[in-house]
Design a protein around this motif. Structure first.
Motif, mmCIF file in Angstrom:
data_model
loop_
_atom_site.group_PDB
_atom_site.id
_atom_site.type_symbol
_atom_site.label_atom_id
_atom_site.label_comp_id
_atom_site.label_asym_id
_atom_site.label_seq_id
_atom_site.Cartn_x
_atom_site.Cartn_y
_atom_site.Cartn_z
ATOM 1 N N PRO A 180 0.820 -1.226 0.000
ATOM 2 C CA PRO A 180 0.000 0.000 0.000
ATOM 3 C C PRO A 180 0.851 1.273 0.000
ATOM 4 O O PRO A 180 0.504 2.247 -0.684
ATOM 5 C CB PRO A 180 -0.811 -0.130 1.296
ATOM 6 C CG PRO A 180 -0.871 -1.603 1.563
ATOM 7 C CD PRO A 180 0.445 -2.145 1.086
ATOM 8 N N LEU A 181 1.949 1.295 0.755
ATOM 9 C CA LEU A 181 2.817 2.478 0.778
ATOM 10 C C LEU A 181 3.443 2.718 -0.597
ATOM 11 O O LEU A 181 3.524 3.858 -1.060
ATOM 12 C CB LEU A 181 3.917 2.301 1.829
ATOM 13 C CG LEU A 181 4.971 3.414 1.903
ATOM 14 C CD1 LEU A 181 4.336 4.719 2.378
ATOM 15 C CD2 LEU A 181 6.125 3.030 2.831
ATOM 16 N N ARG A 218 2.229 1.837 -3.540
ATOM 17 C CA ARG A 218 1.199 2.355 -4.453
ATOM 18 C C ARG A 218 0.876 3.812 -4.154
ATOM 19 O O ARG A 218 0.659 4.614 -5.063
ATOM 20 C CB ARG A 218 -0.055 1.486 -4.341
ATOM 21 C CG ARG A 218 0.128 0.095 -4.959
ATOM 22 C CD ARG A 218 -1.195 -0.638 -5.046
ATOM 23 N NE ARG A 218 -1.710 -0.984 -3.724
ATOM 24 C CZ ARG A 218 -1.410 -2.122 -3.086
ATOM 25 N NH1 ARG A 218 -0.575 -3.001 -3.645
ATOM 26 N NH2 ARG A 218 -1.920 -2.380 -1.906
ATOM 27 N N GLU A 219 0.855 4.150 -2.852
ATOM 28 C CA GLU A 219 0.581 5.540 -2.456
ATOM 29 C C GLU A 219 1.634 6.494 -3.009
ATOM 30 O O GLU A 219 1.329 7.631 -3.376
ATOM 31 C CB GLU A 219 0.528 5.626 -0.931
ATOM 32 C CG GLU A 219 0.241 7.012 -0.378
ATOM 33 C CD GLU A 219 0.302 7.042 1.142
ATOM 34 O OE1 GLU A 219 0.617 8.118 1.696
ATOM 35 O OE2 GLU A 219 0.051 5.988 1.768
ATOM 36 N N ASN A 220 2.895 6.012 -3.085
ATOM 37 C CA ASN A 220 3.986 6.843 -3.583
ATOM 38 C C ASN A 220 4.289 6.595 -5.061
ATOM 39 O O ASN A 220 5.281 7.097 -5.577
ATOM 40 C CB ASN A 220 5.247 6.581 -2.759
ATOM 41 C CG ASN A 220 5.179 7.171 -1.358
ATOM 42 O OD1 ASN A 220 5.427 8.351 -1.133
ATOM 43 N ND2 ASN A 220 4.821 6.325 -0.395
#
Length: 419
Positions: free
Chosen positions: A282-283, A285-287
């Motif tokens: 998730p991190l 994809r967030e970045n």
């Protein structure tokens, strides 16, 4: 040497005669009485008296024999020793000087610590610091029998010493200086003070922010729902930051108290890194970062603690996703390494972001050290992640190497021994 041994033997015989003096006297009296009643000539007494004297000179039985022998051996042994031998046996720098503050002798540690000293040199000229002058003056004047001061030697490198001065024996007109190196203790004290100051600062900043928002919510924003929601969201973020910092501080404390790892536990690096990548998906994809895998074939097992190694790779991959996001991708590779006599497995996490300036790399694993303070805080960093990584790798007899070029990203490599 022969003269010393003869003198020592004479001292031993004298000690034995003195310790047997009452027994010898009683024996002489008894022999005289016996021969008097027997009416024997005085010349016949001579062999008996000589035999009694020889018996008195023999070592006494039991505890007395052990005590006398020990005293004699000690006397002979100490006579063979010289001040030079005793000084050489002292690990700390030691200097013997006379009433004129002139160096008489220095041990090897003193020569190594204070280049240029030699017998005949004046201590007052060598050590010009006021505290050293006061120490020498106090001991030589007889005002004090011994004294201690703190002294810092500036060249060739700065070293801190606790210096003690005292007289040698009685009426020898000789004195001794002993330098106890305090540099490492002072360094640890400074590190502890810096650590407390940094931790206090990192906690004070979000606390001040939260206090300010609480005051605003009680006053001007009391009846402003939009402002209240925004401020509560910021307060939640600051609270999370403090919780992360406290968790990292506790992790460091636990790591420092743990003993070194015991052999026997194996960790599958392939499985561990896959778990780390999944947890940070998730991190990434967030970045907008794509994580790529490049694993060697075959078994990839190393001795270690699975949870601790998970924390190492999680910290490194999280940093790569946060600070290297401009590169768009991160490569996680596992390769068999053979560093001479230390075969092992290398895990490298490479990003393609802005990179790290060369002058920051030696200090990047220090506690609270940040290359860019504002960027670190924006990314919710505590400044302790790489310090935790270093401590865990030390427990695993592993090492971390960092290569980076500004504008071309950074590569963090972990070398783990396979045995």
């Amino acid at each position: 040497m022969a003269d010393l041994e003869q003198k020592g033997m004479a001292q031993t015989l004298a000690i034995r005669l003195w310790n047997s003096r009452w027994l010898l006297a009683a024996g002489v009296v008894a022999v005289l009485i016996a021969f008097a009643f027997a009416g024997i000539s005085a010349y016949a007494l001579l062999p008996a008296l000589l035999l009694l004297l020889a018996a008195a000179m023999l070592p006494a039985a039991g505890a007395r024999q052990s005590t006398d022998s020990g005293a004699a051996i000690e006397a002979i042994g100490l006579q063979r020793l010289s001040g030079e031998y005793l000084a050489a046996a002292v690990a700390d720098p030691l200097i013997i000087f006379d009433r004129t503050a002139t160096i008489v002798h220095a041990n090897a540690a003193a020569y190594a610590a204070f280049g240029g000293i030699a017998p005949g040199m004046s201590l007052s000229l060598k050590f010009r610091a006021p505290e050293m002058q006061a120490l020498l003056d106090g001991v030589l004047s007889g005002d004090v029998a011994s004294d201690v001061v703190d002294y810092t030697e500036k060249l060739p490198v700065e070293r801190a010493y606790r210096v003690s001065a005292s007289s040698v024996g009685h009426a020898t007109d000789l004195y001794v200086l002993v330098f106890k190196d305090q540099s490492e203790t002072r360094r640890i004290d400074r590190m502890r003070a810096d650590f407390i100051a940094n931790a206090s600062h990192e906690l004070r900043t979000p606390l001040a922010s939260i206090a300010g928002f609480i005051e605003t919510l009680r006053g001007p924003a009391r009846n402003d729902p939009a402002a209240r929601d925004r401020f509560l969201q910021i307060m939640e973020s600051q609270t999370s930051r403090m919780a992360r910092l406290i968790d990292d501080l506790l992790s460091l404390s636990r790591l420092e108290m743990k003993p070194y790892l015991k052999p026997g536990t194996e960790v599958d690096l392939r499985e561990t890194l896959d778990s780390v990548i999944d947890s940070l998906g998730p991190l990434a994809r967030e970045n907008s970062v794509a994580i790529e895998r490049d694993y060697a074939d075959g078994p990839l097992d190393v001795p270690g603690d699975r949870d601790e190694l998970f924390q190492v790779f999680e910290n490194l991959l999280e940093n790569a996703c946060k600070y290297g996001q401009s590169g768009g991708r991160v490569v996680v590779s596992i390769a068999h390494g053979d560093a001479g006599s230390e075969p092992g497995i290398d895990v490298t996490i490479t990003d393609f972001g802005p990179g790290i300036p060369e002058e920051h790399i030696p200090r990047i694993t220090e506690r609270f050290y940040r290359v860019d303070v504002e960027t670190s805080r924006t990314q919710k960093g505590t400044g302790l992640g790489l310090s935790i990584v270093k401590h865990i790798l030390t427990r695993h007899n592993a090492r971390l190497s960092i290569k980076s070029e500004v504008g071309k990203g950074a590569a963090f490599s972990v070398h783990l021994p396979t045995h």
